[in-house]
Design an enzyme around this catalytic site. Structure first.
Site, mmCIF file in Angstrom:
data_model
loop_
_atom_site.group_PDB
_atom_site.id
_atom_site.type_symbol
_atom_site.label_atom_id
_atom_site.label_comp_id
_atom_site.label_asym_id
_atom_site.label_seq_id
_atom_site.Cartn_x
_atom_site.Cartn_y
_atom_site.Cartn_z
ATOM 1 N N GLU A 10 -9.063 -4.096 -5.242
ATOM 2 C CA GLU A 10 -8.362 -3.086 -4.453
ATOM 3 C C GLU A 10 -9.279 -1.933 -4.017
ATOM 4 O OE1 GLU A 10 -5.368 -3.108 -3.323
ATOM 5 O OE2 GLU A 10 -4.100 -4.367 -4.589
ATOM 6 N N HIS A 43 -8.201 -4.788 -0.604
ATOM 7 C CA HIS A 43 -6.911 -4.145 -0.369
ATOM 8 C C HIS A 43 -6.395 -4.462 1.032
ATOM 9 C CE1 HIS A 43 -3.821 -1.038 -0.744
ATOM 10 N NE2 HIS A 43 -4.156 -0.619 0.461
ATOM 11 N N SER A 78 0.839 -1.197 0.000
ATOM 12 C CA SER A 78 0.000 0.000 0.000
ATOM 13 C C SER A 78 0.877 1.251 0.000
ATOM 14 C CB SER A 78 -0.965 -0.039 1.188
ATOM 15 O OG SER A 78 -1.950 0.962 1.102
#
EC number: 3.1.1.3
Length: 548
Positions: free
Chosen positions: A355, A463, A223
């Site tokens: 995501e 995500h 991330s």
């Protein structure tokens, strides 16, 4: 015999030591399955006049000190706000328990520490490869203690490919990524990235004393940590040397690469700066930065948390993130990779299939096409009406085409949720990865896409779920996030992990063969990176249109 056993027990229990480059000897923790040196300071406390500024290397002696527990994480902000109240019940628990969205306590401004975990009995002469982890958290929260690396080190020993794992704290939110003209003029933009870079230099100087090889460093992150990893590829137009030697020889990016951001003194960064200044009561100060530096830690925390969090509406329009500064990040990040201004190293880069679903949950008030268009206009202030039209056509309101992908009419908790989730995931992660891979010619490339949680209601393969498999659980995902990554750090080839499916190198998204390793609940298989071509064209024909 008894004396021998006692001597053996004493040897096993002996605290590990390491000698730093300056001759200081420090002591760590013998955790039996590994040896840990935790909370070692690498920079002076960034407080007072050093608040918001690039870090200053730590200078005091550490000789004879013990480092057996993690230091406090850096100051953070609340990423949720009222977001928690809007979550569907069947998604709330997963989101709130997701490691990537947890504030790591305790936290403090005096936080710039580094951690080293090595296999038991490692000698200084071992010369082991090093995996240097950069945590994620939307550039607003997180800490090194949340992603300890114990499983990575243990698995590396079992594989016969031992590694040393390093992680660091870096400043986040306003403390690390405040923007605006005052910050730009002072040369203090992207302080959190400077923290990371200084930690890399600390590794270059000192890791040999722990048994690591400074010429075999792989940087990796997830991330915001993945985006940070990318930034270090293009830092100084790709010059990754320190004292004449590369700081790293490979990179792994899990969900993130180019950051779609305006410069440090751009419109939105300046807007956030002004919000912090006003909320902190510094609006009338002649020197607003000096006023902010004079605030108590708690007062700055409150002012920072008054700005939109990573999960606030409109989602992913981050208040704090890396921005071009004209010096270390010399251009927009899409231009840098397009123009070949990056370090030439082998890379792995990949994503989760859905995501955007976590971030789409903050926009459940958007239910009509007209509201979706207004949402896109608010999010992308540089985009023309024609570009918004193209975006709307590429990401239609047809719920069978949205994210979570491949779920037909299901999971459409609002008429626009799957549309917005698809766009957010592609722009920030999945199709940005394809853009990077199409232009990056710096070394061997491998890419992956996980569909491991495709049956999960609302969120799909969301995500941040890769961290669960990487640090805590075992499954087909951990074969990639542990075994393959460890092999890559050792041999620059993930196939050296003995994967049951050969991982092909990536040449381009238009190639005829399979070029993508895919993960699902049953195992590994290969596929083509050619999905959603119209969406790719809409988003990346002119990337600056969608900068924030």
């Amino acid at each position: 015999m008894k004396l021998c056993l006692l001597a053996l027990g004493a040897a096993v229990a002996a605290a590990p030591t390491a000698t730093l480059a300056n001759g200081d000897t420090i002591t760590g923790l013998n955790a039996i399955v590994n040896e840990k040196f935790l909370g070692i300071p690498f920079a002076e406390p960034p407080v007072g006049t050093l608040r918001f500024k690039p870090p200053v290397p730590y200078s005091a002696s550490l000789n004879g000190q013990q480092f057996t527990s993690y230091g406090p994480s850096c100051m953070q902000m609340n990423p949720m706000g009222s977001f928690e109240d809007t979550l569907p019940k069947n998604a709330r628990h997963l989101v709130l328990q997701s490691k990537i969205f947890q504030v790591v306590l305790p936290n403090d401004e005096d936080c710039l520490t580094i951690n080293v975990i090595r296999p038991p009995g490692t000698r200084a002469s071992a010369g082991l490869p090093v995996m240097l982890w950069i945590f994620g958290g939307g550039f607003e929260l997180g800490g090194s203690s949340l992603f300890p690396g114990d499983q990575m080190v243990a698995k590396s020993v079992l594989m016969g490919k031992p590694v040393i794992h390093v992680s660091m704290n870096y400043r986040v939110a306003s403390w690390g990524f405040l923007a605006g003209p005052d910050i730009q003029n002072e040369g203090s933009g992207n302080a959190g990235l400077h923290d990371q870079r200084l930690a890399m230099q600390w590794v270059a100087d000192n890791i040999a004393g722990f048994g690591g090889d400074p010429s075999k460093v792989t940087i990796y992150g997830e991330s915001a940590g993945s985006m940070s990893t990318f930034v270090h590829l293009v830092w100084n137009d790709g010059d990754n040397t320190y004292n004449g030697k590369p700081l790293f020889r490979a990179a792994i990016m899990q969900s993130g690469c180019m950051v779609p951001s305006d410069p440090v003194d751009g419109t939105y960064g300046t807007e956030i700066y002004n919000q912090v200044v006003a909320s902190a009561g510094c609006g009338s100060a002649s020197d607003k930065l000096a006023c902010l530096r004079g605030l108590s830690q708690d007062t700055l925390y409150q002012a920072t948390s008054d700005t939109p969090g990573v999960l606030a509406y409109p989602s992913l329009r981050l208040s704090y993130l890396p921005r071009p500064d004209g010096t270390f990040i010399t251009d927009d990040m899409y231009a840098l990779v397009r123009d070949g201004k990056y370090a030439h190293v082998p890379v792995i880069i990949g994503d989760q299939n859905d995501e955007g679903t976590l971030f789409g949950l903050s926009s459940l008030n958007v239910t009509t096409d007209a509201q979706a268009r207004a949402y896109f206009k608010q999010s992308f202030i540089h985009a023309s009406d024609a570009e918004i039209d193209t975006l709307m056509a590429a990401y239609t309101s047809d719920i069978t085409q949205g994210s979570p992908f491949d779920t037909g009419i299901f999971n459409a908790i609002t008429p626009q949720f799957k549309r917005i989730s698809a766009l957010l995931g592609d722009l920030a992660f999945t199709l940005a990865r394809r853009y990077f891979l199409n232009y990056y010619q710096g070394g061997t490339k491998y890419s992956f896409l996980s569909k491991q949680l495709s049956g999960l209601p609302v969120l799909g393969t969301f995500h941040g779920n890769d961290i669960i498999w990487q640090d805590y659980l075992v499954g087909s995902g951990s074969v990639i996030y542990n075994n393959a990554f460890i092999a890559f750090a050792n041999d620059l080839d993930p196939n050296k992990a003995g994967l049951w499916t050969n991982w092909p190198t990536y040449t381009s998204s238009s190639q005829s063969g399979n070029n993508l390793m895919q993960i699902n609940g049953l195992g590994l298989y290969t596929g083509k990176d050619n999905f959603r071509p119209d969406a790719y064209s809409a988003l990346f024909s002119n990337p600056p249109s969608f900068f924030v």
